[in-house]
Design an enzyme around this catalytic site. Structure first.
Site, mmCIF file in Angstrom:
data_model
loop_
_atom_site.group_PDB
_atom_site.id
_atom_site.type_symbol
_atom_site.label_atom_id
_atom_site.label_comp_id
_atom_site.label_asym_id
_atom_site.label_seq_id
_atom_site.Cartn_x
_atom_site.Cartn_y
_atom_site.Cartn_z
ATOM 1 C CD GLU A 45 -2.630 1.126 2.683
ATOM 2 O OE1 GLU A 45 -3.645 1.832 2.764
ATOM 3 O OE2 GLU A 45 -2.238 0.381 3.617
ATOM 4 C CE LYS A 118 -7.518 1.443 3.449
ATOM 5 N NZ LYS A 118 -6.239 1.788 4.118
ATOM 6 C CB CYS A 155 -4.629 -1.564 4.235
ATOM 7 S SG CYS A 155 -3.763 -1.682 5.835
#
Length: 295
Positions: A45, A118, A155
Protein backbone atom coordinates in the site's frame (compact mmCIF):
# COMPACT_ATOMS: atom_id res chain seq x y z
CA UNK A 1 -7.13 -16.58 -22.80
CA UNK A 2 -6.07 -16.76 -19.14
CA UNK A 3 -4.27 -19.97 -18.24
CA UNK A 4 -5.41 -22.61 -15.76
CA UNK A 5 -2.28 -21.98 -13.73
CA UNK A 6 -0.28 -18.80 -13.20
CA UNK A 7 2.19 -17.48 -10.67
CA UNK A 8 1.53 -14.53 -8.39
CA UNK A 9 3.91 -12.53 -6.25
CA UNK A 10 3.78 -10.08 -3.38
CA UNK A 11 6.74 -7.85 -2.68
CA UNK A 12 7.59 -6.90 0.93
CA UNK A 13 9.73 -3.77 1.29
CA UNK A 14 10.94 -1.02 3.57
CA UNK A 15 9.43 2.10 1.99
CA UNK A 16 10.56 4.72 4.47
CA UNK A 17 12.01 6.97 1.78
CA UNK A 18 11.15 9.67 -0.77
CA UNK A 19 9.10 9.06 -3.91
CA UNK A 20 11.97 9.09 -6.40
CA UNK A 21 13.94 6.47 -4.48
CA UNK A 22 10.89 4.30 -3.79
CA UNK A 23 9.94 4.33 -7.47
CA UNK A 24 13.40 3.16 -8.54
CA UNK A 25 13.44 0.54 -5.81
CA UNK A 26 10.01 -0.86 -6.62
CA UNK A 27 10.67 -0.99 -10.36
CA UNK A 28 13.79 -3.05 -9.63
CA UNK A 29 11.97 -5.42 -7.28
CA UNK A 30 9.13 -5.96 -9.75
CA UNK A 31 11.70 -6.78 -12.41
CA UNK A 32 13.30 -9.27 -10.02
CA UNK A 33 9.94 -10.90 -9.27
CA UNK A 34 9.22 -11.28 -12.98
CA UNK A 35 12.66 -12.85 -13.52
CA UNK A 36 11.66 -15.48 -10.96
CA UNK A 37 8.55 -16.36 -12.94
CA UNK A 38 5.91 -14.17 -11.32
CA UNK A 39 3.10 -13.18 -13.69
CA UNK A 40 0.91 -11.03 -11.40
CA UNK A 41 2.88 -8.87 -8.96
CA UNK A 42 1.66 -6.66 -6.12
CA UNK A 43 3.46 -3.89 -4.26
CA UNK A 44 2.51 -2.78 -0.73
CA UNK A 45 0.00 0.00 0.00
CA UNK A 46 1.07 3.60 -0.78
CA UNK A 47 4.36 2.37 -2.24
CA UNK A 48 5.86 5.76 -3.06
CA UNK A 49 6.44 7.20 0.42
CA UNK A 50 6.74 6.64 4.12
CA UNK A 51 3.41 6.02 5.86
CA UNK A 52 2.48 9.67 6.32
CA UNK A 53 -0.88 9.02 8.03
CA UNK A 54 0.77 8.93 11.45
CA UNK A 55 -0.15 12.61 11.69
CA UNK A 56 -2.70 15.04 10.26
CA UNK A 57 -0.60 17.45 8.25
CA UNK A 58 -1.79 19.28 5.12
CA UNK A 59 1.78 19.31 3.78
CA UNK A 60 1.46 15.58 3.16
CA UNK A 61 -1.08 16.16 0.39
CA UNK A 62 1.93 17.13 -1.73
CA UNK A 63 2.77 13.42 -1.84
CA UNK A 64 -0.34 12.68 -3.95
CA UNK A 65 -0.24 12.36 -7.74
CA UNK A 66 -2.89 12.78 -10.44
CA UNK A 67 -4.17 9.77 -12.32
CA UNK A 68 -1.97 8.41 -15.11
CA UNK A 69 1.09 10.38 -14.12
CA UNK A 70 4.44 9.20 -12.72
CA UNK A 71 3.44 5.85 -11.21
CA UNK A 72 1.22 4.77 -14.08
CA UNK A 73 3.68 5.82 -16.77
CA UNK A 74 6.59 4.02 -15.11
CA UNK A 75 4.85 0.76 -14.22
CA UNK A 76 2.87 0.66 -17.46
CA UNK A 77 6.10 0.66 -19.42
CA UNK A 78 7.55 -2.05 -17.17
CA UNK A 79 4.45 -4.25 -17.39
CA UNK A 80 4.55 -4.06 -21.17
CA UNK A 81 8.27 -4.78 -21.30
CA UNK A 82 8.03 -7.79 -18.99
CA UNK A 83 4.59 -9.06 -20.04
CA UNK A 84 3.30 -9.12 -16.47
CA UNK A 85 0.36 -7.72 -14.51
CA UNK A 86 1.34 -5.21 -11.82
CA UNK A 87 -0.75 -3.91 -8.90
CA UNK A 88 0.47 -0.42 -8.04
CA UNK A 89 -1.03 1.12 -4.87
CA UNK A 90 -0.64 4.92 -4.80
CA UNK A 91 -1.87 8.20 -3.26
CA UNK A 92 -4.30 9.61 -5.82
CA UNK A 93 -5.05 13.30 -6.25
CA UNK A 94 -8.42 13.30 -7.96
CA UNK A 95 -8.90 17.06 -7.72
CA UNK A 96 -8.18 19.82 -5.22
CA UNK A 97 -9.63 18.61 -1.92
CA UNK A 98 -10.42 15.04 -3.06
CA UNK A 99 -7.77 12.38 -2.59
CA UNK A 100 -7.96 8.60 -2.60
CA UNK A 101 -5.93 5.62 -1.45
CA UNK A 102 -5.92 3.80 -4.77
CA UNK A 103 -4.37 1.02 -6.82
CA UNK A 104 -3.81 0.59 -10.54
CA UNK A 105 -4.16 -2.88 -12.00
CA UNK A 106 -1.90 -2.71 -15.06
CA UNK A 107 -2.20 -5.44 -17.69
CA UNK A 108 0.54 -7.17 -19.66
CA UNK A 109 0.32 -4.71 -22.56
CA UNK A 110 0.72 -1.72 -20.25
CA UNK A 111 -2.95 -0.77 -20.35
CA UNK A 112 -5.11 -0.17 -17.30
CA UNK A 113 -7.09 -3.29 -16.47
CA UNK A 114 -8.71 -1.49 -13.57
CA UNK A 115 -8.57 1.13 -10.86
CA UNK A 116 -9.55 0.46 -7.26
CA UNK A 117 -10.14 3.12 -4.60
CA UNK A 118 -9.98 1.95 -1.00
CA UNK A 119 -13.52 1.67 0.33
CA UNK A 120 -12.97 1.36 4.10
CA UNK A 121 -10.96 4.19 5.64
CA UNK A 122 -9.63 3.83 9.22
CA UNK A 123 -9.11 6.46 11.88
CA UNK A 124 -7.01 4.94 14.64
CA UNK A 125 -4.07 6.31 16.63
CA UNK A 126 -1.29 7.00 14.08
CA UNK A 127 -3.47 5.63 11.27
CA UNK A 128 -5.30 8.91 10.61
CA UNK A 129 -6.42 8.03 7.12
CA UNK A 130 -9.80 9.78 7.22
CA UNK A 131 -7.94 13.11 7.21
CA UNK A 132 -6.39 12.26 3.83
CA UNK A 133 -8.59 9.85 1.92
CA UNK A 134 -12.09 10.17 0.52
CA UNK A 135 -13.80 6.75 0.64
CA UNK A 136 -13.73 4.89 -2.65
CA UNK A 137 -16.65 5.28 -5.03
CA UNK A 138 -15.89 2.60 -7.62
CA UNK A 139 -17.18 -0.32 -5.59
CA UNK A 140 -15.67 -3.77 -5.24
CA UNK A 141 -14.36 -5.14 -8.51
CA UNK A 142 -12.77 -8.20 -10.08
CA UNK A 143 -10.61 -7.21 -13.03
CA UNK A 144 -10.02 -9.46 -16.05
CA UNK A 145 -6.35 -9.51 -17.08
CA UNK A 146 -4.32 -11.53 -19.54
CA UNK A 147 -3.14 -13.74 -16.67
CA UNK A 148 -6.35 -14.18 -14.68
CA UNK A 149 -9.25 -12.40 -13.03
CA UNK A 150 -8.01 -10.62 -9.94
CA UNK A 151 -9.57 -8.60 -7.16
CA UNK A 152 -7.73 -5.81 -5.38
CA UNK A 153 -8.70 -4.52 -1.95
CA UNK A 154 -6.52 -2.34 0.28
CA UNK A 155 -5.42 -2.82 3.90
CA UNK A 156 -8.37 -1.85 6.16
CA UNK A 157 -10.67 -3.55 3.63
CA UNK A 158 -9.15 -6.83 4.77
CA UNK A 159 -11.21 -6.82 7.97
CA UNK A 160 -14.54 -6.85 6.10
CA UNK A 161 -15.95 -10.18 4.87
CA UNK A 162 -18.50 -8.32 2.74
CA UNK A 163 -15.72 -6.78 0.63
CA UNK A 164 -14.09 -10.15 0.03
CA UNK A 165 -17.44 -11.78 -0.77
CA UNK A 166 -18.59 -9.14 -3.25
CA UNK A 167 -15.25 -9.28 -5.04
CA UNK A 168 -15.16 -13.08 -5.14
CA UNK A 169 -18.73 -13.28 -6.45
CA UNK A 170 -17.56 -11.37 -9.52
CA UNK A 171 -15.23 -14.25 -10.36
CA UNK A 172 -11.93 -13.19 -8.81
CA UNK A 173 -9.35 -15.98 -8.68
CA UNK A 174 -7.22 -14.05 -6.19
CA UNK A 175 -7.85 -11.32 -3.65
CA UNK A 176 -4.81 -9.05 -3.34
CA UNK A 177 -4.45 -6.91 -0.23
CA UNK A 178 -1.72 -4.26 -0.55
CA UNK A 179 -1.17 -3.28 3.07
CA UNK A 180 0.57 -0.97 5.54
CA UNK A 181 0.02 -2.41 8.99
CA UNK A 182 2.17 -2.70 12.07
CA UNK A 183 2.52 -2.47 15.79
CA UNK A 184 2.56 0.54 18.04
CA UNK A 185 5.93 -0.31 19.64
CA UNK A 186 4.75 0.44 23.18
CA UNK A 187 1.82 -1.98 22.77
CA UNK A 188 3.64 -4.79 21.02
CA UNK A 189 4.59 -6.83 24.07
CA UNK A 190 1.03 -6.92 25.41
CA UNK A 191 -1.07 -7.02 22.26
CA UNK A 192 1.27 -7.76 19.38
CA UNK A 193 0.81 -11.50 19.03
CA UNK A 194 -2.99 -11.32 19.05
CA UNK A 195 -3.06 -8.34 16.66
CA UNK A 196 -0.87 -10.09 14.13
CA UNK A 197 -2.76 -13.36 14.53
CA UNK A 198 -6.11 -11.68 13.95
CA UNK A 199 -4.75 -10.06 10.77
CA UNK A 200 -3.64 -13.42 9.41
CA UNK A 201 -6.77 -15.26 10.48
CA UNK A 202 -9.32 -12.87 8.99
CA UNK A 203 -7.73 -13.06 5.52
CA UNK A 204 -7.28 -16.83 5.71
CA UNK A 205 -10.99 -16.90 6.55
CA UNK A 206 -11.77 -14.93 3.39
CA UNK A 207 -9.84 -17.52 1.40
CA UNK A 208 -11.82 -20.38 2.94
CA UNK A 209 -15.27 -18.75 2.84
CA UNK A 210 -14.87 -17.74 -0.81
CA UNK A 211 -12.67 -20.49 -2.19
CA UNK A 212 -10.10 -17.99 -3.44
CA UNK A 213 -6.40 -17.36 -3.21
CA UNK A 214 -5.45 -14.44 -0.95
CA UNK A 215 -2.22 -12.45 -1.20
CA UNK A 216 -1.21 -9.73 1.29
CA UNK A 217 1.74 -7.41 0.57
CA UNK A 218 2.91 -5.48 3.64
CA UNK A 219 5.82 -3.12 4.32
CA UNK A 220 8.50 -3.52 6.99
CA UNK A 221 10.56 -1.29 9.24
CA UNK A 222 10.17 1.20 12.05
CA UNK A 223 8.84 4.50 10.72
CA UNK A 224 9.37 7.06 13.47
CA UNK A 225 9.40 10.59 12.16
CA UNK A 226 7.17 12.53 14.59
CA UNK A 227 8.91 13.91 17.64
CA UNK A 228 7.61 12.51 20.89
CA UNK A 229 6.06 9.37 19.40
CA UNK A 230 7.27 5.79 19.13
CA UNK A 231 6.21 5.51 15.47
CA UNK A 232 4.89 2.35 13.83
CA UNK A 233 6.83 -0.88 13.50
CA UNK A 234 5.46 -2.39 10.31
CA UNK A 235 5.28 -6.12 10.86
CA UNK A 236 5.84 -7.46 7.36
CA UNK A 237 4.70 -11.09 7.43
CA UNK A 238 3.29 -10.83 3.91
CA UNK A 239 1.73 -14.09 2.78
CA UNK A 240 -0.10 -16.00 0.08
CA UNK A 241 -2.86 -18.43 1.05
CA UNK A 242 -4.69 -21.03 -1.00
CA UNK A 243 -8.47 -21.57 -1.26
CA UNK A 244 -8.57 -23.67 1.92
CA UNK A 245 -6.67 -21.03 3.88
CA UNK A 246 -3.43 -23.00 3.62
CA UNK A 247 -0.28 -20.87 3.70
CA UNK A 248 1.59 -21.23 0.42
CA UNK A 249 4.26 -18.62 1.14
CA UNK A 250 5.05 -16.52 4.21
CA UNK A 251 7.53 -13.68 4.72
CA UNK A 252 9.47 -12.67 7.80
CA UNK A 253 8.64 -9.75 10.05
CA UNK A 254 11.70 -7.72 9.13
CA UNK A 255 13.25 -8.61 5.77
CA UNK A 256 12.65 -7.39 2.23
CA UNK A 257 11.37 -10.36 0.26
CA UNK A 258 9.51 -11.62 -2.78
CA UNK A 259 6.90 -14.33 -2.23
CA UNK A 260 5.74 -16.40 -5.19
CA UNK A 261 3.00 -19.02 -5.36
CA UNK A 262 0.99 -20.73 -8.07
CA UNK A 263 -2.70 -20.13 -8.65
CA UNK A 264 -4.29 -23.38 -9.82
CA UNK A 265 -7.80 -22.81 -11.12
CA UNK A 266 -8.55 -26.54 -11.35
CA UNK A 267 -7.71 -26.87 -7.67
CA UNK A 268 -9.86 -23.87 -6.85
CA UNK A 269 -12.80 -25.39 -8.71
CA UNK A 270 -12.33 -28.71 -6.93
CA UNK A 271 -12.33 -26.96 -3.55
CA UNK A 272 -15.54 -25.12 -4.40
CA UNK A 273 -17.18 -28.33 -5.60
CA UNK A 274 -16.39 -30.03 -2.29
CA UNK A 275 -17.08 -26.99 -0.12
CA UNK A 276 -20.03 -25.42 -2.01
CA UNK A 277 -20.43 -22.35 0.17
CA UNK A 278 -21.59 -20.22 -2.76
CA UNK A 279 -24.29 -22.76 -3.61
CA UNK A 280 -25.74 -22.79 -0.12
CA UNK A 281 -25.84 -19.06 0.53
CA UNK A 282 -29.32 -17.98 1.69
CA UNK A 283 -29.47 -14.85 -0.43
CA UNK A 284 -33.20 -14.60 0.31
CA UNK A 285 -32.38 -14.03 3.99
CA UNK A 286 -29.49 -11.56 3.76
CA UNK A 287 -31.39 -8.32 3.17
CA UNK A 288 -30.59 -6.89 6.59
CA UNK A 289 -26.86 -6.97 5.89
CA UNK A 290 -27.17 -3.51 4.32
CA UNK A 291 -28.36 -1.99 7.63
CA UNK A 292 -25.95 -0.30 10.06
CA UNK A 293 -27.54 -2.24 12.91
CA UNK A 294 -30.55 -4.54 13.24
CA UNK A 295 -32.54 -2.93 16.00
Amino acid sequence: MPKKKYKIAVIQLNLNDVAENNLKKCLAWVRDAASQGAEVISLPELYSSHYFCQSEDVDNFALAEPLYSTSFISFSALAKELGVVIIVPFFEKRMAGIYHNSAYIIDTDGSEAGLYRKMHIPDDPHFYEKFYFTPGDLGFKAFPTEKGKIGTLICWDQWYPEAARLTALQGADVLFYPTAIGWHPLEKEQYGENQHGAWMNVMKGHAVANGVYVAAANRIGLEQYIEGTAGIQFWGSSFIAGPQGEILAQASHDKEEILIAEVDLDLQENVRQNWPFFRDRRIDAFGDITKRAID
